[in-house]
Design an enzyme around this catalytic site. Structure first.
Site, PDB file in Angstrom:
ATOM      1  N   ASP A 131      14.655  35.132  53.018  1.00 32.86           N
ATOM      2  CA  ASP A 131      15.373  33.914  52.641  1.00 32.86           C
ATOM      3  C   ASP A 131      15.380  33.668  51.138  1.00 32.86           C
ATOM      4  OD1 ASP A 131      12.745  33.315  52.175  1.00 32.86           O
ATOM      5  OD2 ASP A 131      12.526  32.008  53.922  1.00 32.86           O
ATOM      6  N   HIS A 137      -0.009  31.806  41.937  1.00 33.19           N
ATOM      7  CA  HIS A 137       1.343  32.350  41.685  1.00 33.19           C
ATOM      8  C   HIS A 137       1.679  32.199  40.196  1.00 33.19           C
ATOM      9  CE1 HIS A 137       5.700  32.744  41.987  1.00 33.19           C
ATOM     10  NE2 HIS A 137       5.596  33.065  43.263  1.00 33.19           N
ATOM     11  N   ARG A 160       8.679  25.421  45.991  1.00 33.42           N
ATOM     12  CA  ARG A 160       9.405  24.581  45.028  1.00 33.42           C
ATOM     13  C   ARG A 160       9.342  23.093  45.377  1.00 33.42           C
ATOM     14  NH1 ARG A 160      12.120  29.050  43.291  1.00 33.42           N
ATOM     15  NH2 ARG A 160      13.168  28.885  41.281  1.00 33.42           N
ATOM     16  N   GLU A 172      15.161  27.965  50.514  1.00 36.92           N
ATOM     17  CA  GLU A 172      15.110  29.067  51.486  1.00 36.92           C
ATOM     18  C   GLU A 172      15.861  28.756  52.774  1.00 36.92           C
ATOM     19  OE1 GLU A 172      12.489  27.893  49.798  1.00 36.92           O
ATOM     20  OE2 GLU A 172      11.790  29.587  48.607  1.00 36.92           O
ATOM     21  N   GLU A 223      14.626  39.520  59.550  1.00 34.30           N
ATOM     22  CA  GLU A 223      14.023  38.182  59.633  1.00 34.30           C
ATOM     23  C   GLU A 223      15.121  37.115  59.742  1.00 34.30           C
ATOM     24  OE1 GLU A 223      11.488  35.926  56.550  1.00 34.30           O
ATOM     25  OE2 GLU A 223       9.998  37.211  57.509  1.00 34.30           O
ATOM     26  N   HIS A 276       2.795  27.635  46.551  1.00 32.97           N
ATOM     27  CA  HIS A 276       3.787  27.935  45.520  1.00 32.97           C
ATOM     28  C   HIS A 276       5.185  27.350  45.777  1.00 32.97           C
ATOM     29  CE1 HIS A 276       6.313  30.765  47.803  1.00 32.97           C
ATOM     30  NE2 HIS A 276       5.205  31.108  48.415  1.00 32.97           N
TER      31      HIS A 276
HETATM   32  C1  UD1 Z   1      10.476  33.138  45.195  1.00 32.20           C
HETATM   33  C2  UD1 Z   1      11.432  32.816  46.329  1.00 32.20           C
HETATM   34  C3  UD1 Z   1      10.672  32.224  47.509  1.00 32.20           C
HETATM   35  C4  UD1 Z   1       9.503  33.090  47.901  1.00 32.20           C
HETATM   36  C5  UD1 Z   1       8.635  33.403  46.685  1.00 32.20           C
HETATM   37  C6  UD1 Z   1       7.561  34.378  47.039  1.00 32.20           C
HETATM   38  C7  UD1 Z   1      13.727  32.083  45.809  1.00 32.20           C
HETATM   39  C8  UD1 Z   1      14.578  30.970  45.348  1.00 32.20           C
HETATM   40  N1  UD1 Z   1      12.420  31.820  45.877  1.00 32.20           N
HETATM   41  O1  UD1 Z   1       9.943  31.904  44.737  1.00 32.20           O
HETATM   42  O2  UD1 Z   1      11.552  32.093  48.612  1.00 32.20           O
HETATM   43  O3  UD1 Z   1       8.734  32.403  48.867  1.00 32.20           O
HETATM   44  O4  UD1 Z   1       9.448  33.987  45.659  1.00 32.20           O
HETATM   45  O5  UD1 Z   1       6.536  34.391  46.072  1.00 32.20           O
HETATM   46  O6  UD1 Z   1      14.209  33.158  46.086  1.00 32.20           O
HETATM   47  N2  UD1 Z   1       7.251  34.720  37.803  1.00 32.20           N
HETATM   48  C9  UD1 Z   1       6.605  35.590  36.964  1.00 32.20           C
HETATM   49  N3  UD1 Z   1       6.303  36.846  37.425  1.00 32.20           N
HETATM   50  C10 UD1 Z   1       6.579  37.256  38.685  1.00 32.20           C
HETATM   51  C11 UD1 Z   1       7.215  36.351  39.560  1.00 32.20           C
HETATM   52  C12 UD1 Z   1       7.559  35.094  39.099  1.00 32.20           C
HETATM   53  O7  UD1 Z   1       6.343  35.269  35.808  1.00 32.20           O
HETATM   54  O8  UD1 Z   1       6.265  38.408  39.044  1.00 32.20           O
HETATM   55  C13 UD1 Z   1       7.600  33.360  37.304  1.00 32.20           C
HETATM   56  C14 UD1 Z   1       8.829  33.387  36.389  1.00 32.20           C
HETATM   57  O9  UD1 Z   1       8.671  32.391  35.434  1.00 32.20           O
HETATM   58  C15 UD1 Z   1       9.953  32.990  37.355  1.00 32.20           C
HETATM   59  C16 UD1 Z   1       9.227  31.958  38.207  1.00 32.20           C
HETATM   60  O10 UD1 Z   1       7.924  32.513  38.406  1.00 32.20           O
HETATM   61  O11 UD1 Z   1      11.070  32.438  36.713  1.00 32.20           O
HETATM   62  C17 UD1 Z   1       9.868  31.655  39.526  1.00 32.20           C
HETATM   63  O12 UD1 Z   1      10.226  32.813  40.243  1.00 32.20           O
HETATM   64  P1  UD1 Z   1      11.330  32.676  41.399  1.00 32.20           P
HETATM   65  O13 UD1 Z   1      11.522  34.002  42.053  1.00 32.20           O
HETATM   66  O14 UD1 Z   1      12.538  31.969  40.910  1.00 32.20           O
HETATM   67  O15 UD1 Z   1      10.669  31.653  42.409  1.00 32.20           O
HETATM   68  P2  UD1 Z   1       9.349  31.749  43.275  1.00 32.20           P
HETATM   69  O16 UD1 Z   1       8.738  30.390  43.258  1.00 32.20           O
HETATM   70  O17 UD1 Z   1       8.553  32.913  42.876  1.00 32.20           O
HETATM   71  N1  UDP Z   2      -0.083  37.999  49.046  1.00 33.10           N
HETATM   72  C1  UDP Z   2      -0.763  38.981  48.311  1.00 33.10           C
HETATM   73  N2  UDP Z   2      -1.569  38.590  47.272  1.00 33.10           N
HETATM   74  C2  UDP Z   2      -1.731  37.287  46.928  1.00 33.10           C
HETATM   75  C3  UDP Z   2      -1.029  36.298  47.652  1.00 33.10           C
HETATM   76  C4  UDP Z   2      -0.212  36.678  48.710  1.00 33.10           C
HETATM   77  O1  UDP Z   2      -0.656  40.173  48.610  1.00 33.10           O
HETATM   78  O2  UDP Z   2      -2.465  37.005  45.973  1.00 33.10           O
HETATM   79  C5  UDP Z   2       0.816  38.416  50.139  1.00 33.10           C
HETATM   80  C6  UDP Z   2       0.539  37.786  51.475  1.00 33.10           C
HETATM   81  O3  UDP Z   2      -0.364  38.579  52.221  1.00 33.10           O
HETATM   82  C7  UDP Z   2       1.907  37.734  52.114  1.00 33.10           C
HETATM   83  C8  UDP Z   2       2.848  37.594  50.939  1.00 33.10           C
HETATM   84  O4  UDP Z   2       2.114  37.955  49.779  1.00 33.10           O
HETATM   85  O5  UDP Z   2       2.218  38.962  52.744  1.00 33.10           O
HETATM   86  C9  UDP Z   2       3.354  36.195  50.849  1.00 33.10           C
HETATM   87  O6  UDP Z   2       4.019  36.007  49.654  1.00 33.10           O
HETATM   88  P1  UDP Z   2       4.412  34.564  49.163  1.00 33.10           P
HETATM   89  O7  UDP Z   2       3.443  33.567  49.670  1.00 33.10           O
HETATM   90  O8  UDP Z   2       4.580  34.696  47.686  1.00 33.10           O
HETATM   91  O9  UDP Z   2       5.855  34.370  49.765  1.00 33.10           O
HETATM   92  P2  UDP Z   2       6.399  33.728  51.133  1.00 33.10           P
HETATM   93  O10 UDP Z   2       5.847  34.506  52.266  1.00 33.10           O
HETATM   94  O11 UDP Z   2       6.009  32.289  51.143  1.00 33.10           O
HETATM   95  O12 UDP Z   2       7.874  33.875  51.000  1.00 33.10           O
END
Ligand code: UD1
Ligand code: UDP
Length: 392
Positions: free
Chosen positions: A95, A240, A209, A131, A117, A207
């Protein structure tokens, strides 16, 4: 069949990895793997562990970029890539903005889309945001709807999707989890903290939003209250990298001597921590699936969930971001004051990827997934002697 796999974030890397290996080991398929790098470090960590080697990187991550910027950048990159590669099928997972946007680009070029999924619904567009919208939009233009559970398939049928395009496969995330638990069992994997004898461990992730700001602050307040109430409780929180999360969590929790804030853990380390934890608090989708598969109960830091199977099976509980509710329910679980029946793993049995491969090759599925018994968490728990603390 030329298949293009799209991966943008940590959970997509984890959940696509088993499918990547299943497709690549079958000569019926040729596979192009595209990462968008919606995530960067989080993604690389998972690709390395699962030995997923991308062919293309769209490199879209920018700090603090808006959802519209992210969507435009992925759409433009995916559009060009699909025009050059012309796959028969694009597979997207979950999602995220990557899943929605790469799927959209494929639909615009009249390329078939498979949604892994499919059918999850919270029935609230604000939670989880964005999502719930993303996953609904992907389903609209998907030719194959790989629903992880029969409940997700029911949601799709109720919305009028053709039953011929819906397949109940289980979640590929449980395939990945079982791969990792096997590695953790063989190699052992130290916890990143050194717990004193008799200590209890809570594992926390948050984490989402919709929790930014007040919600996350309340979660931190609940953690501090819980620590006051339970002097033997220690909290492990891999934070995160999103600055909206880091800023609040570091400020609120970093000074407490029994809170260990760390960088996101590599997958086997996280799985080991899940298996070792006495209490799991999370707003993650994936963790809600993994905990019961390891025989663990989980408190969900959200008002609603698209994964109701855990709630129905009595292995997950919605506590939202209310300080009182989090503290009360966590206390009840820590004190073990409630009867505990056997835990069922409602989300997968480790065979989801092979079911997806079967459908893509034959157009049919001989046996759908139905809920399986949980694994013994001890199989994945790191040995106490190997527990190490590697800083806060
Ligand atoms: C995203 C997904 C969410 C998912 C989550 C898993 C969308 C809108 N959101 O949310 O569905 O549950 O990933 O973790 O698709 N950043 C870093 N390094 C990284 C990753 C992120 O610095 O490796 C920081 C950056 O500033 C980035 C911000 O996190 O802009 C947000 O990342 P983003 O993918 O937009 O949203 P997530 O909250 O990570
Ligand atoms: N996870 C990981 N290391 C961490 C935190 C989470 O490997 O420090 C794994 C966790 O086991 C799960 C996935 O990351 O499989 C979940 O990711 P996240 O919570 O970022 O995204 P969501 O599932 O909410 O989309």
């Amino acid at each position: 069949m030329h298949v293009l796999l799209a991966i943008g974030t940590r959970p997509e890397a984890i959940k696509v990895a088993p499918l990547y290996h299943a497709l690549r080991s079958d000569p019926f398929f040729s596979v192009t793997t595209c990462i968008t790098s919606q995530h960067r470090e989080l993604l690389q960590q998972m690709l390395a562990f699962f030995d997923v080697r991308p062919d293309v990187d769209l490199q879209v991550m920018q700090p603090r970029q808006t959802l519209a910027d992210l969507t435009c950048n992925v759409l433009r990159g995916a559009d060009q890539l699909l025009a050059q590669t012309r796959p028969d099928l694009v597979i997207v997972q979950g999602d995220t903005t990557t899943a929605f946007t790469v799927g959209l680009a494929a639909m615009y070029q009249r390329i078939k889309v498979a949604h892994v999924e499919a059918g999850l619904r919270s029935f609230d567009l604000q939670q989880p945001f964005p999502e719930e919208a993303n996953r609904r939009l992907v389903d609209v233009f998907s030719d194959y709807l790989f629903a992880p559970t029969s409940g997700a398939a029911d949601n799709l049928r109720k919305e009028g999707y053709r039953k011929e395009s819906i397949f109940v496969t289980g979640n590929t995330g449980i395939d990945a989890l079982l791969m990792a638990t096997e590695i953790v069992r063989r190699q052992g994997h130290p916890l990143p903290i050194n717990l004193p004898a008799g200590a209890k461990l809570a594992l926390l992730t948050a984490h989402r939003r919709e929790s930014f700001g007040e919600g996350l602050l309340r979660i931190c307040q609940a953690v501090l209250k819980l620590l006051d109430r339970h002097p033997n409780l220690h909290i492990l929180y891999p934070v995160h990298p999103n600055p909206n999360v880091q800023d609040v969590v570091q400020k609120q929790l970093s000074a407490h001597p029994r809170v260990y804030l760390c960088a996101p853990l590599e997958y086997p380390g996280f799985v080991g921590a899940l298996a070792a934890a006495d209490l799991i608090l999370t707003d993650s989708g994936g963790v809600q699936e993994e905990a019961p598969a390891l025989g663990k109960r989980v408190l969900v830091l959200r008002e609603t969930t698209e994964r109701p199977e855990g709630i129905e099976a009595g292995v997950a509980e919605l506590v939202g971001t209310s300080v009182e509710l989090i503290v009360d329910r966590a206390t009840a679980l820590l004190q073990g004051s409630e009867a505990r029946g056997p835990v069922l793993s409602p989300y997968g049995d480790g065979l989801a990827s092979s079911r997806i491969v079967e459908v893509l090759k034959t157009g049919a599925l001989t046996e759908s997934f139905s809920a399986a018994p949980a694994r013994d968490a001890h199989a994945a728990a790191p040995a106490p002697a190997k527990r190490l603390r590697t800083g806060t």
